[in-house]
Design a protein around this motif. Structure first.
Motif, short mmCIF file in Angstrom:
data_model
loop_
_atom_site.label_atom_id
_atom_site.label_comp_id
_atom_site.label_asym_id
_atom_site.label_seq_id
_atom_site.Cartn_x
_atom_site.Cartn_y
_atom_site.Cartn_z
N PRO A 3 -5.66 60.67 6.48
CA PRO A 3 -6.78 61.26 7.22
C PRO A 3 -6.32 61.88 8.54
N ILE A 4 -6.97 62.95 8.93
CA ILE A 4 -6.65 63.62 10.19
C ILE A 4 -6.96 62.71 11.38
N LEU A 5 -8.00 61.90 11.24
CA LEU A 5 -8.43 60.93 12.25
C LEU A 5 -9.04 59.73 11.55
N HIS A 6 -9.18 58.66 12.31
CA HIS A 6 -9.91 57.48 11.87
C HIS A 6 -11.06 57.30 12.84
N VAL A 7 -12.28 57.31 12.32
CA VAL A 7 -13.47 57.12 13.14
C VAL A 7 -13.99 55.72 12.87
N THR A 62 -19.79 64.16 9.29
CA THR A 62 -18.80 64.74 10.20
C THR A 62 -17.39 64.39 9.74
N CYS A 63 -17.19 63.16 9.30
CA CYS A 63 -15.87 62.75 8.81
C CYS A 63 -15.44 63.58 7.61
N VAL A 64 -16.35 63.82 6.69
CA VAL A 64 -16.02 64.65 5.53
C VAL A 64 -15.66 66.06 5.99
N ALA A 65 -16.40 66.57 6.97
CA ALA A 65 -16.19 67.94 7.44
C ALA A 65 -14.80 68.18 7.99
N VAL A 66 -14.17 67.14 8.55
CA VAL A 66 -12.85 67.32 9.16
C VAL A 66 -11.73 66.58 8.43
N GLY A 67 -12.07 65.76 7.45
CA GLY A 67 -11.04 64.99 6.75
C GLY A 67 -10.66 63.71 7.46
N ALA A 68 -11.63 63.10 8.15
CA ALA A 68 -11.40 61.82 8.83
C ALA A 68 -11.86 60.67 7.93
N ILE A 82 -18.81 65.21 19.16
CA ILE A 82 -18.14 65.77 20.34
C ILE A 82 -16.67 65.36 20.36
N ALA A 83 -16.41 64.08 20.18
CA ALA A 83 -15.04 63.56 20.25
C ALA A 83 -14.17 64.08 19.10
N VAL A 84 -14.70 64.05 17.90
CA VAL A 84 -13.93 64.49 16.74
C VAL A 84 -13.55 65.96 16.87
N TYR A 85 -14.49 66.77 17.28
CA TYR A 85 -14.17 68.20 17.37
C TYR A 85 -13.31 68.54 18.58
N GLU A 86 -13.32 67.72 19.60
CA GLU A 86 -12.34 67.91 20.68
C GLU A 86 -10.94 67.63 20.14
N ALA A 87 -10.80 66.57 19.36
CA ALA A 87 -9.50 66.26 18.77
C ALA A 87 -9.04 67.40 17.86
N VAL A 88 -9.93 67.88 16.99
CA VAL A 88 -9.59 68.98 16.09
C VAL A 88 -9.20 70.22 16.89
N ARG A 89 -9.91 70.50 17.98
CA ARG A 89 -9.57 71.64 18.84
C ARG A 89 -8.15 71.48 19.38
N GLN A 90 -7.83 70.26 19.84
CA GLN A 90 -6.49 70.02 20.37
C GLN A 90 -5.41 70.18 19.30
N PHE A 91 -5.73 69.86 18.06
CA PHE A 91 -4.76 70.00 16.97
C PHE A 91 -4.50 71.47 16.65
N GLY A 92 -5.34 72.37 17.16
CA GLY A 92 -5.17 73.79 16.91
C GLY A 92 -5.54 74.22 15.51
N LEU A 93 -6.40 73.44 14.88
CA LEU A 93 -6.78 73.77 13.51
C LEU A 93 -7.88 74.82 13.48
N GLN A 94 -7.64 75.87 12.76
CA GLN A 94 -8.64 76.92 12.59
C GLN A 94 -9.47 76.66 11.34
N ASP A 95 -8.82 76.15 10.31
CA ASP A 95 -9.47 75.83 9.05
C ASP A 95 -9.04 74.42 8.66
N LEU A 96 -9.91 73.71 7.99
CA LEU A 96 -9.64 72.31 7.70
C LEU A 96 -9.37 72.00 6.24
N ASP A 97 -9.36 72.98 5.38
CA ASP A 97 -9.09 72.70 3.96
C ASP A 97 -7.64 72.88 3.60
#
Length: 157
Positions: A4-8, A25-31, A142-157
């Motif tokens: 997983p990209i993250l653990h929530v 939200t977890c499904v949306a980002v792969g957490a 808010i927190a999950v998408y800040e992490a995703v932003r920091q990872f520089g991910l444009q697409d998550l699939d």
């Protein structure tokens, strides 16, 4: 299944709709979603499933009986603790793929002992004093998408 990209982590969540929305939200980002008992609802609660809609079948999730069991399962993974009592802003954290983001129950938040054990890893989302707290699902988003932003991910699939 890939890592997983993250653990929530939801520590003793009480409201099934919030948990369902967090699951989406977890499904949306792969957490991966972790639920720490006791839960304020049954896992088959129709409100939980309704909030997650048809995404719940794609969710990687696990329930643990207590916090120590969570620690045992997550291993040495870095953990970030979200609390309105923290002094450090969530935007000051340097999130890494695989980190665990830990959120408390809707009415009690996280136990002070969890935050006291690692105060440098306690984070808050700024809000006006006119508001007691943000909704749990909103805070996770808010927190999950800040992490995703920091990872520089444009697409998550």
């Amino acid at each position: 299944m890939s890592e997983p990209i993250l653990h929530v982590v939801l520590y003793e969540p009480e409201i099934p709709l919030n948990t369902g929305n967090v699951g989406r939200t977890c499904v949306a980002v792969g957490a991966k979603l972790w639920l720490v008992r006791p839960l304020g609802f049954q896992i088959d609660d129709r409100r939980l499933k309704r909030a997650g809609l048809d995404y719940w079948q794609h969710l990687e999730w696990e329930i643990v009986d207590n916090y120590q069991m969570l620690l045992d399962r997550l291993g040495e993974r870095p953990m970030w603790f979200f609390s309105k009592r923290a002094s450090r802003l969530y935007t000051e954290a340097n999130f890494q793929p695989g980190d665990a983001l830990v959120f408390g129950s809707e009415t009690r938040g996280l136990p002070p002992s969890l935050i006291a054990a690692q105060p440098e890893r306690a984070l808050r989302i700024p809000i006006s004093r006119r508001v007691r707290s943000l909704n749990l699902a909103v805070s996770v988003g808010i927190a999950v998408y800040e992490a995703v932003r920091q990872f520089g991910l444009q697409d998550l699939d």
